[in-house]
Write an enzyme that holds these catalytic residues in place. Structure first.
Site, PDB file in Angstrom:
ATOM      1  N   ARG A 113     -12.993   1.238  -9.778  1.00 20.98           N
ATOM      2  CA  ARG A 113     -11.626   1.000 -10.260  1.00 20.98           C
ATOM      3  C   ARG A 113     -11.427  -0.484 -10.591  1.00 20.98           C
ATOM      4  O   ARG A 113     -10.773  -0.828 -11.582  1.00 20.98           O
ATOM      5  CB  ARG A 113     -10.596   1.467  -9.226  1.00 20.98           C
ATOM      6  CG  ARG A 113      -9.174   1.405  -9.771  1.00 20.98           C
ATOM      7  CD  ARG A 113      -8.174   2.098  -8.879  1.00 20.98           C
ATOM      8  NE  ARG A 113      -8.002   1.401  -7.608  1.00 20.98           N
ATOM      9  CZ  ARG A 113      -7.254   1.854  -6.615  1.00 20.98           C
ATOM     10  NH1 ARG A 113      -6.617   3.004  -6.726  1.00 20.98           N
ATOM     11  NH2 ARG A 113      -7.152   1.177  -5.494  1.00 20.98           N
ATOM     12  N   LYS A 158      -4.751  -2.408 -11.750  1.00 14.38           N
ATOM     13  CA  LYS A 158      -4.403  -2.981 -10.455  1.00 14.38           C
ATOM     14  C   LYS A 158      -4.481  -4.501 -10.573  1.00 14.38           C
ATOM     15  O   LYS A 158      -5.419  -5.151 -10.119  1.00 14.38           O
ATOM     16  CB  LYS A 158      -5.320  -2.439  -9.358  1.00 14.38           C
ATOM     17  CG  LYS A 158      -4.657  -2.499  -7.988  1.00 14.38           C
ATOM     18  CD  LYS A 158      -5.323  -1.581  -7.008  1.00 14.38           C
ATOM     19  CE  LYS A 158      -4.960  -1.924  -5.576  1.00 14.38           C
ATOM     20  NZ  LYS A 158      -3.538  -2.037  -5.297  1.00 14.38           N
ATOM     21  N   GLU A 199       6.076   6.294  -8.284  1.00  7.48           N
ATOM     22  CA  GLU A 199       5.312   6.055  -7.061  1.00  7.48           C
ATOM     23  C   GLU A 199       6.066   5.105  -6.158  1.00  7.48           C
ATOM     24  O   GLU A 199       7.164   4.647  -6.501  1.00  7.48           O
ATOM     25  CB  GLU A 199       3.925   5.475  -7.402  1.00  7.48           C
ATOM     26  CG  GLU A 199       4.015   4.178  -8.202  1.00  7.48           C
ATOM     27  CD  GLU A 199       2.679   3.478  -8.471  1.00  7.48           C
ATOM     28  OE1 GLU A 199       1.631   3.931  -7.999  1.00  7.48           O
ATOM     29  OE2 GLU A 199       2.727   2.453  -9.158  1.00  7.48           O
TER      30      GLU A 199
HETATM   31  N1  PXG Z   1       0.170   2.584  -6.243  1.00 12.52           N
HETATM   32  C1  PXG Z   1       0.115   1.240  -6.257  1.00 12.52           C
HETATM   33  C2  PXG Z   1       0.972   0.483  -7.183  1.00 12.52           C
HETATM   34  C3  PXG Z   1      -0.750   0.580  -5.375  1.00 12.52           C
HETATM   35  O1  PXG Z   1      -0.821  -0.750  -5.384  1.00 12.52           O
HETATM   36  C4  PXG Z   1      -1.455   2.739  -4.508  1.00 12.52           C
HETATM   37  C5  PXG Z   1      -0.587   3.320  -5.416  1.00 12.52           C
HETATM   38  C6  PXG Z   1      -2.317   3.593  -3.651  1.00 12.52           C
HETATM   39  O2  PXG Z   1      -3.663   3.534  -4.097  1.00 12.52           O
HETATM   40  P1  PXG Z   1      -4.899   3.706  -3.125  1.00 12.52           P
HETATM   41  O3  PXG Z   1      -6.075   3.590  -4.014  1.00 12.52           O
HETATM   42  O4  PXG Z   1      -4.800   2.600  -2.114  1.00 12.52           O
HETATM   43  O5  PXG Z   1      -4.783   5.022  -2.499  1.00 12.52           O
HETATM   44  C7  PXG Z   1      -1.545   1.333  -4.480  1.00 12.52           C
HETATM   45  C8  PXG Z   1      -2.459   0.667  -3.518  1.00 12.52           C
HETATM   46  C9  PXG Z   1      -1.555  -4.413  -0.239  1.00 12.52           C
HETATM   47  C10 PXG Z   1      -2.226  -3.149  -0.589  1.00 12.52           C
HETATM   48  O6  PXG Z   1      -2.057  -5.120   0.650  1.00 12.52           O
HETATM   49  C11 PXG Z   1      -1.849  -2.459  -1.718  1.00 12.52           C
HETATM   50  C12 PXG Z   1      -2.472  -1.272  -2.040  1.00 12.52           C
HETATM   51  C13 PXG Z   1      -3.476  -0.788  -1.240  1.00 12.52           C
HETATM   52  C14 PXG Z   1      -3.858  -1.491  -0.107  1.00 12.52           C
HETATM   53  C15 PXG Z   1      -3.221  -2.678   0.216  1.00 12.52           C
HETATM   54  O7  PXG Z   1      -0.533  -4.743  -0.819  1.00 12.52           O
HETATM   55  N2  PXG Z   1      -2.050  -0.624  -3.134  1.00 12.52           N
END
Ligand code: PXG
Length: 296
Positions: A54, A153, A186
């Site tokens: 990703r 991301k 989301e």
């Molecule tokens: N939507 C957004 C906008 C995210 O940033 C998710 C969904 C979930 O994705 P995953 O792949 O984690 O299942 C995210 C994930 C942080 C932090 O420290 C942010 C995320 C994940 C872990 C830590 O801000 N975002």
């Protein structure tokens, strides 16, 4: 004194307090960069391959040339974890456009910066998992797919930060963002699912939501349990009147939503399907085959 955690910047280790980037780095000046948030459970980095892929897809969209192969990046992450003797960790992998001048033109940045932070995890409270969390739909719309979409991301998280501030100021645990058409997208760092009449629904990435890795795992678990997961637009009304709702994310894992804008979801307690998925998820993260071992 306990030894400070070491942070890797372009392959060099710095103690946490000394790990710094240039004020001319375009990651800081323009939010020009990308990141991944990854977790290690008991010596295994959960879905590391998926996170690395990703990261490179985000880089591709930004035309950011990462100066490491995916395999080298994987090894760099594992080495940083070993350096810090971590088994359970939160991993923040950041690639910025690098140091340039004060203009936004990325061509002025000859070399991207690669930052690997591995630190202790701050896990979500067991109360949140047991009782579910309160949420509110924010006035902040998810950036659309023709803008700085969260499908990438990127380091542009102001959209999520503003929504988070609003939730906090209103005394609720988390914010939910709609897309510009008013459909549910989301959370600020979580994907969203609802359950209605035994079927599971989640918004498509056309709402500007990130293709979450936890969400992908959750869909597979649901299918193994015999549920159909339907990717479709969800209205605020459909969310308010769902039987169950939950978030998925690397930090949150799977967490039940008990309230949206003061409307109770279902009976206000974690639902049957949510609880089944949460239990199944705990089994997946404990399975070494679902990730990459740090020490082998
Ligand atoms: N939507 C957004 C906008 C995210 O940033 C998710 C969904 C979930 O994705 P995953 O792949 O984690 O299942 C995210 C994930 C942080 C932090 O420290 C942010 C995320 C994940 C872990 C830590 O801000 N975002």
């Amino acid at each position: 004194m306990e030894k400070e955690l070491q942070v890797s910047i372009d392959g060099v280790y710095y103690p946490k307090s000394q790990a710094k980037v240039s004020v001319y780095d375009h990651g800081l000046l323009y939010g020009d960069g990308i990141f991944e948030g990854i977790r290690a459970y008991d010596g295994v980095v959960f879905k590391l391959k998926e996170h690395i892929y990703r990261l490179y897809r985000s880089a591709h969209a930004l035309m950011l040339q990462i100066p490491l192969t995916k395999e080298e990046m994987t090894q760099a992450v594992l080495e940083t974890l070993r350096k810090n003797k971590l088994r359970d960790a939160y991993i923040r992998l950041v690639v910025t456009r690098g140091v340039g001048d004060l203009g936004l033109d990325p061509r002025k940045c000859p070399k991207p910066s690669i930052i690997i932070i591995t630190d202790a995890i701050s896990i979500m409270s067991s109360e949140a998992k047991e009782k579910g969390i309160s949420t509110m739909i924010s006035w902040i719309k998810r950036n659309s797919v023709d803008a700085t979409t969260h499908e990438i991301k990127s380091l542009n998280y102001l959209n999520s930060v503003l929504a988070k501030i609003e939730a906090t100021e209103n005394g609720v645990d988390e914010a939910i963002c709609l897309d510009k058409n008013g459909f549910v997208s989301e959370g600020v760092g979580e994907n969203l699912f609802i359950v209605k009449n035994g079927k599971i629904y989640t918004p498509p990435s056309s709402t500007g939501a990130l293709a979450g890795i936890t969400a992908q795992v959750t869909v597979k678990l649901a299918e193994n349990l015999g549920y159909n997961v339907i990717e479709t637009n969800i209205t605020p009304f459909q969310l308010f009147t769902a039987d169950e709702a939950f978030f998925t994310g690397t930090a949150a894992e799977i967490v039940p939503i008990r309230e949206v804008n003061k409307r109770q979801i279902g009976n206000g307690r974690p639902g049957r399907v949510t609880k089944k998925l949460m239990a199944a998820f705990q089994k997946v993260i404990a399975d070494p085959a679902e990730g990459v071992p740090i020490y082998s």
